[in-house]
Design a protein around this motif. Structure first.
Motif, PDB file in Angstrom:
ATOM      1  N   GLU A 277      12.297  -0.713   7.231  1.00  0.00           N
ATOM      2  CA  GLU A 277      11.247   0.287   7.420  1.00  0.00           C
ATOM      3  C   GLU A 277      10.809   0.811   6.060  1.00  0.00           C
ATOM      4  O   GLU A 277      11.629   0.993   5.169  1.00  0.00           O
ATOM      5  N   ALA A 278       9.524   1.061   5.918  1.00  0.00           N
ATOM      6  CA  ALA A 278       9.010   1.657   4.683  1.00  0.00           C
ATOM      7  C   ALA A 278       9.534   3.077   4.568  1.00  0.00           C
ATOM      8  O   ALA A 278       9.669   3.788   5.552  1.00  0.00           O
ATOM      9  N   THR A 279       9.831   3.476   3.347  1.00  0.00           N
ATOM     10  CA  THR A 279      10.295   4.832   3.090  1.00  0.00           C
ATOM     11  C   THR A 279       9.395   5.460   2.037  1.00  0.00           C
ATOM     12  O   THR A 279       8.660   4.785   1.364  1.00  0.00           O
ATOM     13  N   THR A 280       9.504   6.744   1.912  1.00  0.00           N
ATOM     14  CA  THR A 280       8.756   7.418   0.859  1.00  0.00           C
ATOM     15  C   THR A 280       9.724   7.797  -0.239  1.00  0.00           C
ATOM     16  O   THR A 280      10.900   8.051   0.014  1.00  0.00           O
TER      17      THR A 280
ATOM     18  N   THR B  98       9.047   0.092  -2.067  1.00  0.00           N
ATOM     19  CA  THR B  98       8.557   0.830  -0.897  1.00  0.00           C
ATOM     20  C   THR B  98       7.964   2.174  -1.257  1.00  0.00           C
ATOM     21  O   THR B  98       7.280   2.781  -0.442  1.00  0.00           O
ATOM     22  N   GLY B  99       8.242   2.649  -2.451  1.00  0.00           N
ATOM     23  CA  GLY B  99       7.694   3.937  -2.851  1.00  0.00           C
ATOM     24  C   GLY B  99       7.814   4.158  -4.340  1.00  0.00           C
ATOM     25  O   GLY B  99       8.727   3.651  -4.984  1.00  0.00           O
TER      26      GLY B  99
ATOM     27  N   PRO C  68       0.804  -1.229   0.000  1.00  0.00           N
ATOM     28  CA  PRO C  68       0.000   0.000   0.000  1.00  0.00           C
ATOM     29  C   PRO C  68       0.837   1.280   0.000  1.00  0.00           C
ATOM     30  O   PRO C  68       0.490   2.245  -0.675  1.00  0.00           O
ATOM     31  N   GLN C  69       1.952   1.301   0.726  1.00  0.00           N
ATOM     32  CA  GLN C  69       2.752   2.529   0.802  1.00  0.00           C
ATOM     33  C   GLN C  69       3.443   2.856  -0.523  1.00  0.00           C
ATOM     34  O   GLN C  69       3.933   3.961  -0.706  1.00  0.00           O
TER      35      GLN C  69
ATOM     36  N   ALA D 155       1.929   3.127  -3.301  1.00  0.00           N
ATOM     37  CA  ALA D 155       0.980   3.982  -4.012  1.00  0.00           C
ATOM     38  C   ALA D 155       1.071   3.793  -5.520  1.00  0.00           C
ATOM     39  O   ALA D 155       1.099   4.751  -6.279  1.00  0.00           O
TER      40      ALA D 155
END
Length: 123
Positions: free
Chosen positions: A119-122, A69-70, A11-12, A14
């Motif tokens: 960890e998820a990153t943007t 992750t992004g 989901p992160q 996008a």
């Protein structure tokens, strides 16, 4: 990350339905690994084929969608939750027909699933 989600964009990330990632820069946790050559979704196993240029001797690598992750559409950038070394150590991608080989795809998915969580990153 569950083994059944390694082939789906989280989901992160996008991921916009229909967004063509071809040409996007792919960035690992410690630097750029290349550019998206194409996306594929064979046997329900979504993945990116990344052209590494000279970084891995002109080879391509296969990256499951679940490692993403992004996605930054404006910056044309995809980030992944692994290091350059981890991508380089993945099962070697040799020929395009391997994306149609469920055994090869399973070995790639198993490899990325066993990596330590990040960890998820943007983007």
């Amino acid at each position: 990350m569950a083994i059944d989600t390694i082939w789906s964009y989280p989901p992160q990330a996008a991921h916009v339905h229909g967004l063509d990632l071809t040409g996007f820069t792919v960035v690992a946790t410690d630097g750029t690994i290349g550019h998206v050559d194409r996306e594929a979704d064979h046997f329900g196993m979504r993945h990116l084929i990344v052209d590494t240029g000279v970084w891995v001797f002109g080879k391509s690598v296969l990256v499951p969608a679940g490692v993403v992750t992004g996605i930054d559409p404006e910056g044309r950038r995809v980030t992944v939750a692994c290091s350059r070394g981890e991508v380089k150590a993945a099962p070697r991608f040799r020929i395009d027909s391997e994306t149609m080989d469920p055994d090869y795809l399973t070995s790639v998915g198993d490899y990325y699933h066993r990596l330590p969580p990040r960890e998820a990153t943007t983007a």
